[in-house]
Design a protein around this motif. Structure first.
Motif, PDB file in Angstrom:
ATOM      1  N   ASN A  23       0.819  -1.220   0.000  1.00 60.32           N
ATOM      2  CA  ASN A  23       0.000   0.000   0.000  1.00 60.32           C
ATOM      3  C   ASN A  23       0.854   1.273   0.000  1.00 60.32           C
ATOM      4  N   ASN A  24       1.776   1.367  -0.932  1.00 61.52           N
ATOM      5  CA  ASN A  24       2.659   2.536  -1.075  1.00 61.52           C
ATOM      6  C   ASN A  24       3.577   2.775   0.113  1.00 61.52           C
ATOM      7  N   ILE A  94      10.349  -2.699  10.116  1.00 59.79           N
ATOM      8  CA  ILE A  94      10.347  -1.256   9.891  1.00 59.79           C
ATOM      9  C   ILE A  94       9.349  -0.952   8.785  1.00 59.79           C
ATOM     10  N   TYR A  95       8.418  -0.020   9.063  1.00 56.97           N
ATOM     11  CA  TYR A  95       7.461   0.464   8.063  1.00 56.97           C
ATOM     12  C   TYR A  95       7.810   1.911   7.748  1.00 56.97           C
ATOM     13  N   MET A  96       7.924   2.240   6.476  1.00 61.91           N
ATOM     14  CA  MET A  96       8.204   3.616   6.049  1.00 61.91           C
ATOM     15  C   MET A  96       7.256   4.000   4.948  1.00 61.91           C
TER      16      MET A  96
END
Length: 96
Positions: A23-24, A94-96
């Motif tokens: 999702n981008n 890690i989500y960015m």
């Protein structure tokens, strides 16, 4: 990845690194088969100068790596989470 190697007491070190686009957003997962982190210590490992194993004085660690990573990730509006089981694995997401 440095911690995955540094804190692994097994003869066969395994580190799995995954990079996904969801999702981008980017999701980076690093999982090792190392010594793990006790559940009651997970909230502390992001603190500056904190070391889970106080006896590891001579491993050139200052207890700063995860706190620096956490601060950088949050500055970029990301999230970091840690899951671990002693003597089995540690997983950093890690989500960015």
């Amino acid at each position: 990845m440095d911690n995955s190697i540094k804190y692994n007491n097994k003869e066969n070190i395994e580190i799995e690194i995954k990079l996904e686009k969801i999702n981008n957003k980017i999701k980076l997962t690093i999982e090792d088969n190392g010594m793990g982190i006790p559940k009651d210590e997970l909230n502390n490992v992001m603190k500056r100068f904190y070391k889970v194993d106080k006896s590891r004085v001579k491993n050139n660690s200052f207890g700063l790596g995860l706190s620096i990573a956490n601060r950088i990730i949050k500055n970029y509006k990301g999230e970091i989470s840690i899951d671990s089981e002693v003597n089995k694995y540690t997983k950093i997401i890690i989500y960015m």
